[in-house]
Design a protein around this motif. Structure first.
Motif, mmCIF file in Angstrom:
data_model
loop_
_atom_site.group_PDB
_atom_site.id
_atom_site.type_symbol
_atom_site.label_atom_id
_atom_site.label_comp_id
_atom_site.label_asym_id
_atom_site.label_seq_id
_atom_site.Cartn_x
_atom_site.Cartn_y
_atom_site.Cartn_z
ATOM 1 N N VAL A 1 6.637 -9.981 -7.373
ATOM 2 C CA VAL A 1 6.069 -8.965 -8.281
ATOM 3 C C VAL A 1 4.695 -8.513 -7.804
ATOM 4 C CG1 VAL A 1 5.266 -8.516 -10.634
ATOM 5 C CG2 VAL A 1 7.452 -9.678 -10.263
ATOM 6 N N ILE A 2 3.893 -9.441 -7.286
ATOM 7 C CA ILE A 2 2.580 -9.044 -6.744
ATOM 8 C C ILE A 2 2.779 -8.088 -5.558
ATOM 9 C CG2 ILE A 2 0.517 -9.865 -5.502
ATOM 10 C CD1 ILE A 2 0.690 -12.423 -7.256
ATOM 11 N N ALA A 3 3.720 -8.439 -4.664
ATOM 12 C CA ALA A 3 3.994 -7.573 -3.502
ATOM 13 C C ALA A 3 4.508 -6.208 -3.965
ATOM 14 C CB ALA A 3 5.011 -8.247 -2.580
ATOM 15 N N MET A 4 5.343 -6.225 -5.002
ATOM 16 C CA MET A 4 5.891 -4.972 -5.549
ATOM 17 C C MET A 4 4.752 -4.098 -6.087
ATOM 18 S SD MET A 4 8.944 -4.681 -8.361
ATOM 19 C CE MET A 4 8.019 -4.814 -9.898
ATOM 20 N N ALA A 5 3.826 -4.721 -6.810
ATOM 21 C CA ALA A 5 2.681 -3.982 -7.358
ATOM 22 C C ALA A 5 1.832 -3.410 -6.223
ATOM 23 C CB ALA A 5 1.844 -4.904 -8.243
ATOM 24 N N VAL A 6 1.638 -4.192 -5.166
ATOM 25 C CA VAL A 6 0.872 -3.726 -4.003
ATOM 26 C C VAL A 6 1.587 -2.527 -3.372
ATOM 27 C CG1 VAL A 6 0.106 -4.322 -1.655
ATOM 28 C CG2 VAL A 6 -0.253 -5.944 -3.539
ATOM 29 N N GLY A 7 2.910 -2.623 -3.244
ATOM 30 C CA GLY A 7 3.697 -1.527 -2.684
ATOM 31 C C GLY A 7 3.573 -0.251 -3.515
ATOM 32 N N MET A 8 3.608 -0.408 -4.828
ATOM 33 C CA MET A 8 3.477 0.749 -5.728
ATOM 34 C C MET A 8 2.087 1.378 -5.602
ATOM 35 S SD MET A 8 5.333 -0.662 -9.172
ATOM 36 C CE MET A 8 7.131 -0.505 -9.353
ATOM 37 N N ALA A 9 1.064 0.525 -5.633
ATOM 38 C CA ALA A 9 -0.313 1.019 -5.533
ATOM 39 C C ALA A 9 -0.555 1.664 -4.169
ATOM 40 C CB ALA A 9 -1.298 -0.130 -5.766
ATOM 41 N N ALA A 10 0.014 1.058 -3.111
ATOM 42 C CA ALA A 10 -0.147 1.598 -1.759
ATOM 43 C C ALA A 10 0.461 2.994 -1.667
ATOM 44 C CB ALA A 10 0.505 0.662 -0.741
ATOM 45 N N HIS A 11 1.622 3.166 -2.306
ATOM 46 C CA HIS A 11 2.247 4.487 -2.297
ATOM 47 C C HIS A 11 1.352 5.534 -2.942
ATOM 48 C CE1 HIS A 11 4.471 7.710 -4.318
ATOM 49 N NE2 HIS A 11 5.032 7.828 -3.131
#
Lengths: 141, 154
Positions: free
Chosen positions: B123-133
């Motif tokens: 979930v942390i990686a997913m949040a990072v991916g979303m924010a990075a986008h």
């Protein structure tokens, strides 16, 4: 098909649909989890409260199940933390780039007969099926 | 009140994920592993979840389409119609990640309740991916793709 559980799948699926319909009735929003969660990480977002409330409800459900004696076990995860992190990054970035996930495209979008959502669902299903075939039968075999 | 309604919807959604078994990565991967059709291990439950969800949502959305929501001035129905490159690329990247672990955003967030270290990392990686986008988009890498909030699909 020893693992097939059609009755619980139908009940659970209907509840997911009910949640999507009620969210539209109450707030006028699409129940796309990647959209709801993704909005929290954008500095331009000015409607964090309903998003946080929805996510709190989502996390509360397994807790409630545990209270009535149906605790959700820890899901089986890959042994490699790197694999988990890469998968999480791909899911996060991909769902934002593609504007939706299994709920937003797969349920809410197809329910509206949106060609975009039908195309997205076909693509992410196909990609996931290929990855599972490769990791379970070619690399991990 | 709108926040409470949203909390209730999230709870019903999460309950659906728990009852259907979609919070279990093994159940999702059991569906995605279509080579299991040959040896009887394939689990088509996910199709039934989607079919039931689509039936209820399809009927409900059709009834709600002309109506105004209770706690908002108007409904934000998605307006985008073109099948463009970001849609397909994004869906493909998402599908690869989904197939690697068996978690999509809804079950991943619900599974935080199990306090599984692997899920927390995911979930942390997913949040990072979303924010990075969003960061990448805001920097003008995709100026043409700047979309209105109403144009999002989900």
């Amino acid at each position: 098909m020893a693992n097939f559980t059609p009755v619980s799948a139908a009940i659970g699926g209907a509840l997911i649909g009910l949640a999507a319909v009620l969210l539209m009735l109450f707030t006028g929003r699409i129940a796309g989890i990647s959209g709801i969660a993704g909005g929290l990480f954008n500095p331009r977002t000015d409607d964090r409260l309903w998003r946080l409330a929805f996510i709190a409800g989502l996390i509360a459900a397994p807790f409630a199940a545990a209270l009535i004696g149906h605790a959700v076990p820890m899901p089986q995860m890959p042994g490699s933390t790197i694999t988990i992190a890469v998968a999480g990054l791909l899911v996060g970035f991909g769902t934002r780039l593609g504007n939706g996930c299994t709920s937003g495209h797969g349920i809410c979008g197809i329910a509206r007969l949106s060609p975009r959502s039908i195309a997205a669902t076909v693509v992410f299903m196909a990609a996931a099926i290929v990855v599972v075939a490769l990791t379970h039968h070619v690399i991990g075999a | 009140m709108p926040a409470f309604a949203s909390l209730l919807c999230g709870f019903i959604f999460g309950t659906g994920l728990v009852i259907s078994g979609m919070v279990k990565t093994t159940k999702v991967l059991g569906f995605l592993d279509i080579l299991g059709i040959g040896n009887g291990t394939w689990d088509p439950s996910l199709i039934v979840v989607m079919a039931a969800g689509l039936l209820v949502t399809g009927i409900g959305y059709a009834l709600l389409r002309p109506r105004t929501p209770i706690f908002a001035p108007k409904s934000l129905w998605p307006s985008a119609t073109d099948i463009d490159r970001p849609l397909i690329t994004g869906a493909a990247l998402f599908g690869i990640g989904w197939g690697l672990v068996g978690l999509c955003p809804g079950p991943a967030i619900a599974d935080l309740a199990t306090l599984s270290p692997g899920v927390i990392v995911f979930v942390i990686a997913m949040a990072v991916g979303m924010a990075a986008h969003d960061l990448w988009q805001a920097r003008g890498a995709r100026p043409i793709e700047q979309k209105l909030a109403t144009a999002t699909d989900g």
